[in-house]
Design a protein around this motif. Structure first.
Motif, short mmCIF file in Angstrom:
data_model
loop_
_atom_site.label_atom_id
_atom_site.label_comp_id
_atom_site.label_asym_id
_atom_site.label_seq_id
_atom_site.Cartn_x
_atom_site.Cartn_y
_atom_site.Cartn_z
N ASP A 305 0.42 -1.50 -0.51
CA ASP A 305 0.13 0.06 -0.33
C ASP A 305 1.23 1.00 -0.24
OD1 ASP A 305 1.40 0.46 2.80
OD2 ASP A 305 -0.57 -1.21 3.49
N GLY A 306 0.64 1.98 -0.11
CA GLY A 306 1.04 3.30 -0.36
C GLY A 306 2.04 3.93 0.79
N PHE A 307 1.04 3.02 2.68
CA PHE A 307 2.15 3.94 3.64
C PHE A 307 3.20 3.50 3.92
CE2 PHE A 307 -1.87 4.09 4.91
CZ PHE A 307 -2.38 5.27 5.53
N ALA A 308 3.19 1.41 3.34
CA ALA A 308 5.00 0.58 2.62
C ALA A 308 5.65 1.48 1.66
CB ALA A 308 4.28 -0.34 2.05
N LEU A 309 5.34 1.70 0.74
CA LEU A 309 5.57 3.25 -0.75
C LEU A 309 6.36 3.82 0.28
CD1 LEU A 309 6.82 3.08 -3.28
CD2 LEU A 309 4.59 3.84 -4.15
N SER A 310 5.93 4.51 0.96
CA SER A 310 6.08 6.32 1.56
C SER A 310 6.96 5.98 2.32
CB SER A 310 4.63 6.89 2.11
OG SER A 310 5.52 7.85 2.62
N ALA A 311 7.27 4.54 3.29
CA ALA A 311 8.54 4.30 3.87
C ALA A 311 9.74 4.18 3.81
CB ALA A 311 7.74 3.63 5.22
N ALA A 312 9.59 3.09 2.48
CA ALA A 312 10.43 2.86 1.60
C ALA A 312 11.44 3.98 1.20
CB ALA A 312 10.03 1.36 1.01
N PHE A 313 9.99 4.48 0.16
CA PHE A 313 10.96 5.72 -0.20
C PHE A 313 11.29 7.53 -0.03
CE2 PHE A 313 10.56 9.50 -3.06
CZ PHE A 313 10.66 9.18 -4.34
N LYS A 314 10.99 7.20 1.88
CA LYS A 314 11.63 8.15 2.55
C LYS A 314 12.76 7.88 2.58
CE LYS A 314 11.07 11.73 5.79
NZ LYS A 314 10.23 12.02 6.25
N ARG A 315 13.07 6.44 2.56
CA ARG A 315 14.98 5.56 3.59
C ARG A 315 15.90 6.00 2.27
NH1 ARG A 315 12.70 1.27 5.21
NH2 ARG A 315 12.39 -0.23 3.10
N VAL A 316 14.81 5.77 1.27
CA VAL A 316 16.04 5.70 0.12
C VAL A 316 16.47 7.36 -0.77
CG1 VAL A 316 16.35 5.01 -2.49
CG2 VAL A 316 15.23 3.25 -0.82
N ARG A 317 15.05 7.31 -0.53
CA ARG A 317 14.94 9.45 -1.36
C ARG A 317 15.53 10.17 -0.24
NH1 ARG A 317 15.14 9.94 -7.18
NH2 ARG A 317 15.03 8.16 -8.59
N GLY A 318 15.39 9.72 0.84
CA GLY A 318 15.46 11.19 1.76
C GLY A 318 14.52 12.01 2.25
N VAL A 319 12.94 11.97 0.94
CA VAL A 319 11.99 12.57 1.18
C VAL A 319 10.83 12.13 0.74
CG1 VAL A 319 13.26 14.95 0.35
CG2 VAL A 319 12.51 13.36 -1.72
N SER A 320 9.87 12.11 1.28
CA SER A 320 8.17 11.58 0.73
C SER A 320 8.08 11.56 -0.32
CB SER A 320 7.39 11.68 2.16
OG SER A 320 6.35 13.50 1.80
N PRO A 321 7.18 10.74 -0.81
CA PRO A 321 6.59 10.90 -1.99
C PRO A 321 5.91 12.10 -2.69
CG PRO A 321 6.53 9.36 -1.33
CD PRO A 321 6.82 9.48 0.03
N ALA A 322 5.29 12.56 -1.52
CA ALA A 322 4.83 14.22 -1.35
C ALA A 322 5.66 15.19 -1.71
CB ALA A 322 3.80 14.22 -0.58
N GLU A 323 6.67 15.53 -1.32
CA GLU A 323 7.69 15.86 -1.11
C GLU A 323 8.27 16.06 -2.52
OE1 GLU A 323 9.10 17.26 3.69
OE2 GLU A 323 9.79 14.88 2.51
N TYR A 324 8.36 14.67 -2.44
CA TYR A 324 9.68 15.00 -4.23
C TYR A 324 8.14 14.79 -5.24
CZ TYR A 324 11.67 12.32 -8.25
OH TYR A 324 11.29 11.87 -9.54
N ARG A 325 7.34 15.09 -5.46
CA ARG A 325 6.20 15.78 -5.71
C ARG A 325 6.14 16.90 -6.41
NH1 ARG A 325 0.01 12.56 -7.11
NH2 ARG A 325 1.19 10.43 -7.08
N ALA A 326 6.23 17.65 -4.88
CA ALA A 326 6.40 19.07 -5.24
C ALA A 326 7.74 19.76 -5.08
CB ALA A 326 5.90 20.03 -3.34
N GLY A 327 8.28 18.37 -5.98
CA GLY A 327 9.74 19.42 -6.29
C GLY A 327 10.66 19.23 -5.56
N TRP A 328 11.01 18.39 -4.52
CA TRP A 328 12.00 18.52 -3.58
C TRP A 328 13.11 18.18 -4.07
CZ3 TRP A 328 10.74 19.56 2.06
CH2 TRP A 328 12.09 19.56 2.75
#
Length: 332
Positions: A305-328
């Motif tokens: 689900d989105g929660f699992a992806l969000s946790a993994a995304f932030k661990r690898v990329r350093g930002v959340s998916p929402a921050e990434y989408r906003a152009g972080w």
């Protein structure tokens, strides 16, 4: 070897990428210090040199006392040649290695003199074109990605600090399209320029990886391995599948222990670590598609689900998916 290369190159997707046309009269020198993660440069006419970061900073060019191999030296450019430079370190383009730069390209697409005077209006020659004489003998095209998130980490890690392809070694005719689009001012032109920049980079890197003497990355070389190559094709074709080391080993026809050892030796990381990075790189690309929901992206790349992806995304990329989408300004 096509699957891994296609997937890595498909991660190159400029957003707000910059492309410029410079018309220059020797002696000329342009120092690019805009912090872009990746840049390309090519001559349409005239001659020049590219000085990678180890040469460009500090200036001047190191003398004969430097140890061979310690610092990449200046590389000549002729019409049709193309250079790809990995940032964010600065580099210099000049008519001669000994010519000091008189124009600095700063973050935010600002052009200044060496002492910091803004030159944007003074040297403007039209749409995305700068110089002091429209009939000058040198025409230089350059462009760059502005966000690390526009490029996969696996691609950036695979590139040397600078690579140069000669006109005969790649589809140099593409530069005619690049030059044509740079000077065009039409609705939606930034989107067109972004895709032109992507096309240019993919064309250059495809030619570079195909060269026998190229120091191709491990994930590229491993595609030809009879064991690991099978697993890599599966991971790239079906990243959302619930793969385990055991299931990959079974597909490759070897024991779990032998597969894990061989994969790690060739790729430099365990199979599940490779898959995790592959999934996050794919998720980063999908998240930038219009209308994509976090849940849909999560399911497509193998997360519950989105929660699992969000946790993994932030661990690898350093930002959340929402921050990434906003152009972080995420790291690669």
């Amino acid at each position: 070897m096509a699957e891994a290369l296609t997937e890595v190159l498909s991660g190159a997707r400029a957003s707000g990428g910059l492309l410029h046309r410079a018309v220059l009269t020797p002696p000329w020198g342009v120092r690019v210090q805009d912090g872009a993660p990746l840049a390309v440069a090519s001559l349409v006419r005239g001659e020049g040199w590219v000085l990678p970061s180890a040469v460009a900073d500090p200036w001047p060019v190191p003398g004969p006392g430097a140890e061979p191999g310690d610092r990449p030296g200046p590389l000549p450019l002729a019409p049709g040649d193309v250079a790809v430079l990995r940032g964010p370190a600065p580099y210099v383009l000049a008519d001669d290695p000994a010519t000091p730069p008189d124009l600095l390209i700063q973050p935010g697409d600002c052009c200044t003199s060496v002492d910091g005077v803004d030159l944007c209006e003074e040297i403007a020659l039209g749409v995305r074109t700068y110089g002091r004489d429209p009939d000058a003998p040198t025409v230089l095209l350059s462009g760059g990605y502005q966000l690390h998130g526009d490029l996969s980490s696996r691609l950036l890690d695979a590139l040397p600090p600078v690579l140069v392809l000669r006109a005969a070694e790649w589809d140099a005719g593409l530069m005619a399209l690049v030059e044509q689009e740079i000077v065009r001012d039409a609705p939606g032109q930034q989107l067109v320029l972004d895709r032109v920049l992507d096309l240019l980079l993919v064309s250059v890197l495809r030619a570079w990886f195909a060269r026998p003497e190229a120091d191709a990355p491990a994930w590229y070389r491993a595609q030809s391995d009879p064991v690991v190559g099978v697993a890599l094709r599966l991971l790239h074709e079906q990243p959302g599948h619930a793969w385990t080391v055991a299931s990959l080993a079974a597909k490759a026809g070897v024991s779990r222990a032998n597969f894990a050892r061989r994969f790690t030796e060739l790729l430099g990381e365990p199979p599940m670590a490779y898959l995790a990075q592959r999934r996050i790189d794919l998720a980063a690309r999908l998240l930038r598609e219009p209308g994509a929901t976090l849940g849909a992206v999560a399911r497509r790349v193998g997360y519950a689900d989105g929660f699992a992806l969000s946790a993994a995304f932030k661990r690898v990329r350093g930002v959340s998916p929402a921050e990434y989408r906003a152009g972080w300004p995420v790291r690669g």
